[in-house]
Motif scaffolding. Structure first.
Motif, PDB file in Angstrom:
ATOM      1  N   THR A 156       0.830  -1.211   0.000  1.00 29.00           N
ATOM      2  CA  THR A 156       0.000   0.000   0.000  1.00 29.00           C
ATOM      3  C   THR A 156       0.863   1.259   0.000  1.00 29.00           C
ATOM      4  N   THR A 157       1.983   1.194   0.708  1.00 25.98           N
ATOM      5  CA  THR A 157       2.886   2.352   0.754  1.00 25.98           C
ATOM      6  C   THR A 157       3.545   2.580  -0.603  1.00 25.98           C
ATOM      7  N   LEU A 158       3.960   1.485  -1.264  1.00 22.38           N
ATOM      8  CA  LEU A 158       4.570   1.620  -2.585  1.00 22.38           C
ATOM      9  C   LEU A 158       3.565   2.137  -3.610  1.00 22.38           C
ATOM     10  N   SER A 159       2.305   1.726  -3.461  1.00 19.66           N
ATOM     11  CA  SER A 159       1.268   2.256  -4.356  1.00 19.66           C
ATOM     12  C   SER A 159       1.217   3.777  -4.254  1.00 19.66           C
ATOM     13  N   ALA A 160       1.244   4.265  -3.012  1.00 21.03           N
ATOM     14  CA  ALA A 160       1.219   5.714  -2.807  1.00 21.03           C
ATOM     15  C   ALA A 160       2.452   6.378  -3.407  1.00 21.03           C
ATOM     16  N   LEU A 161       3.608   5.724  -3.285  1.00 22.60           N
ATOM     17  CA  LEU A 161       4.846   6.291  -3.823  1.00 22.60           C
ATOM     18  C   LEU A 161       4.740   6.521  -5.328  1.00 22.60           C
ATOM     19  N   TRP A 162       4.260   5.523  -6.065  1.00 24.55           N
ATOM     20  CA  TRP A 162       4.215   5.648  -7.524  1.00 24.55           C
ATOM     21  C   TRP A 162       3.131   6.618  -7.973  1.00 24.55           C
ATOM     22  N   ILE A 163       2.009   6.626  -7.280  1.00 26.01           N
ATOM     23  CA  ILE A 163       0.963   7.597  -7.615  1.00 26.01           C
ATOM     24  C   ILE A 163       1.452   9.018  -7.358  1.00 26.01           C
ATOM     25  N   LEU A 164       2.132   9.208  -6.240  1.00 18.39           N
ATOM     26  CA  LEU A 164       2.635  10.538  -5.904  1.00 18.39           C
ATOM     27  C   LEU A 164       3.787  10.953  -6.823  1.00 18.39           C
ATOM     28  N   ALA A 165       4.524   9.989  -7.350  1.00 20.60           N
ATOM     29  CA  ALA A 165       5.562  10.322  -8.320  1.00 20.60           C
ATOM     30  C   ALA A 165       4.934  10.957  -9.558  1.00 20.60           C
ATOM     31  N   ALA A 166       3.788  10.396  -9.986  1.00 22.81           N
ATOM     32  CA  ALA A 166       3.076  10.984 -11.128  1.00 22.81           C
ATOM     33  C   ALA A 166       2.517  12.351 -10.776  1.00 22.81           C
ATOM     34  N   ASN A 167       1.924  12.473  -9.579  1.00 28.41           N
ATOM     35  CA  ASN A 167       1.366  13.757  -9.168  1.00 28.41           C
ATOM     36  C   ASN A 167       2.450  14.816  -9.004  1.00 28.41           C
ATOM     37  N   SER A 168       3.615  14.405  -8.510  1.00 27.71           N
ATOM     38  CA  SER A 168       4.709  15.360  -8.318  1.00 27.71           C
ATOM     39  C   SER A 168       5.176  15.930  -9.650  1.00 27.71           C
ATOM     40  N   PHE A 169       5.089  15.133 -10.700  1.00 26.78           N
ATOM     41  CA  PHE A 169       5.435  15.644 -12.029  1.00 26.78           C
ATOM     42  C   PHE A 169       4.504  16.777 -12.422  1.00 26.78           C
ATOM     43  N   MET A 170       3.226  16.678 -12.035  1.00 25.14           N
ATOM     44  CA  MET A 170       2.275  17.744 -12.333  1.00 25.14           C
ATOM     45  C   MET A 170       2.608  19.010 -11.554  1.00 25.14           C
ATOM     46  N   GLN A 171       3.162  18.845 -10.365  1.00 17.18           N
ATOM     47  CA  GLN A 171       3.520  19.998  -9.535  1.00 17.18           C
ATOM     48  C   GLN A 171       4.856  20.607  -9.958  1.00 17.18           C
ATOM     49  N   ARG A 172       5.807  19.725 -10.260  1.00 20.20           N
ATOM     50  CA  ARG A 172       7.139  20.184 -10.698  1.00 20.20           C
ATOM     51  C   ARG A 172       7.671  19.201 -11.735  1.00 20.20           C
TER      52      ARG A 172
END
Length: 469
Positions: free
Chosen positions: A136-152
């Protein structure tokens, strides 16, 4: 509403609803893993019952959450085809890894955990739950990696009007991800902790199975205290990072129209007039914004008017000021919820250490029952601030929101899908609340019954009855 606003409304509704389940799954899996670890180490069957009972909530949440995630994916192809086309090459890798590695990891081992109580050794069974937590933690990591691209956006090049990934390690070492990931994960741990603490508080008020729920409360309140402090710490680091990468979002979150003085005060309350680009009544705390932005008692923060001029020079004509009222108040709701959780957790640990948890603290236990909603409110407010504060960009500095929608989708189609999805979500929410309430009222004795019911994992009728009754 125009098509862009309707598409944004649908994205907001699906994302916020899905995000009710994600942090709860992450938080519950950690706490259940801790409880089962105590069972293996201390050889106390009370902790086994505890892991089984709270595992019931995890299974219900996991099952409903998967459905909401599937629905959320549909909207990208329907309403945001131009966005999907632009970022597809970048998003493809982290989202594929999330689905093929992290989600299958947690799905596989949650199955082994359900059916393996009498078939696996204690340590292997315990490992299954820890692997669910890792998944579950790794799922969050990869989703947030995509979201972080949208931010920066980093690690990409533009070819033929599309962003193409050139460096996945740049994506994984994105400064936005480095601070956003722990902030989000610890918020998830807090969410699980406050759910268990709140339900345990209800049982303590009812004077039912006190030893069981006293231990549950103690474990969860300790995790809640540590996690809520960690959320605040990493949130502060995010603010410091934000002042350099997205200063407009920082200024909007403070309703700061003009560049601040040095040192900069933090605005607790303001009446905001976006049309006139000014504030009316304001209540400020001296120095605090400088501390939040730079970790020192000095430093000014650029205002939205100055940044608007800079962005026009850099990106061309347009309005680069996000919805100020929404960004400002969602930020304060998040902070208020976080501070409330820290104070409640601190007092809970104090009562635990003084061995005064049950009586005469009915007022505190009642508050903890209602405080189950605090992390959900804070999580939602935090994401609203994060996404709304980035407007008018879908991918900051590269792709505007108005250029991201599907060109062939009509208002009527969006309204139809919005109403349809919202109806499905309401039904799922009713099912979730019904099952949570029913499980709570039945109590921990249900865990023993579940263990008996799922002896034959290939009996579909018995398995379904055990999980959803």
């Amino acid at each position: 509403m125009d098509i862009v606003d309707l598409a944004r409304l649908q994205f907001a509704s699906t994302t916020i609803f899905h995000y009710i389940f994600v942090p709860l799954s992450i938080g519950l899996s950690l706490l259940i893993a801790i409880m089962e670890t105590l069972y293996v180490v201390k050889k106390d069957d009370g902790y086994k019952r505890m892991a089984q009972f709270w595992g019931k909530f995890l299974l219900i949440n996991f099952a409903v959450g998967v459905v909401t995630g599937i629905l959320q994916e549909f909207q990208f192809g329907m309403n945001w085809s131009d966005f999907s086309r632009f970022v597809g090459d970048v998003f493809g890798t982290p989202l594929a890894i999330e689905a093929l590695l992290a989600f299958f990891l947690e799905s596989t081992f949650i199955g082994l955990w359900i059916f393996g109580w009498d078939r696996l050794s204690k340590k292997v069974h315990l490992l299954s739950m820890w692997l669910v937590t890792i998944g579950t933690t790794l799922s969050a990591l990869w989703i947030l990696a995509a979201n972080s691209f949208m931010q920066r956006p980093v690690g990409f090049e533009i070819h033929n009007g599309r962003a193409e990934m050139t460096d996945i390690f740049a994506l994984l070492t994105n400064g936005q991800l480095i601070w956003e990931f722990p902030h989000t994960i610890f918020a998830a741990f807090t969410t699980g902790a406050f759910l268990i603490a709140g339900i345990s508080a209800w049982y303590l008020l009812k004077q039912r199975d006190i030893p069981f729920f006293k231990k549950s409360f103690q474990i969860s309140i300790i995790v809640g205290l540590i996690s809520s402090f960690a959320v605040a710490m990493f949130g502060h680091q995010q603010a410091e990072y934000l002042i350099h990468t997205q200063p407009m979002k920082m200024a909007a979150s403070e309703a700061l129209w003009e560049t601040s003085s040095d040192p900069a005060p933090w605005t607790v309350f303001a009446t905001i007039d976006p049309s006139q680009k000014k504030n009316g009544t304001e209540l400020k705390i001296p120095y605090l914004l400088s501390v939040l932005s730079y970790s020192k008692l000095s430093g000014s923060v650029p205002g939205m008017k100055e940044l608007q001029t800079e962005y026009e020079n850099q990106y061309g004509p347009g309005n680069y000021i996000p919805p100020v009222r929404t960004t400002f108040w969602s930020f304060r709701i998040m902070i208020a919820g976080g501070v409330g959780m820290i104070l409640l957790a601190m007092y809970g640990v104090y009562l635990m250490l003084r061995k005064r948890l049950e009586q005469p603290n009915k007022w505190y236990l009642r508050i903890m029952l209602w405080a189950i909603g605090l992390p959900f409110i804070s999580n939602t407010a935090g994401w609203i601030m994060t996404e709304m504060g980035r407007q008018p960009w879908t991918v900051f500095g590269i792709l505007r929101t108005e250029d991201s929608v599907s060109p062939s989708v009509s208002k009527g189609q969006i309204w139809f899908s919005l109403i349809s999805f919202s109806t499905i979500y309401l039904i799922l929410l009713f099912i979730l609340i019904f099952l949570f309430v029913r499980t709570t009222k039945k109590g921990p004795e249900l865990a023993d019954k579940v263990e008996h019911d799922i002896e034959d994992p290939f009996d579909q009728e018995v398995t379904t009855h055990a999980i959803f009754k």
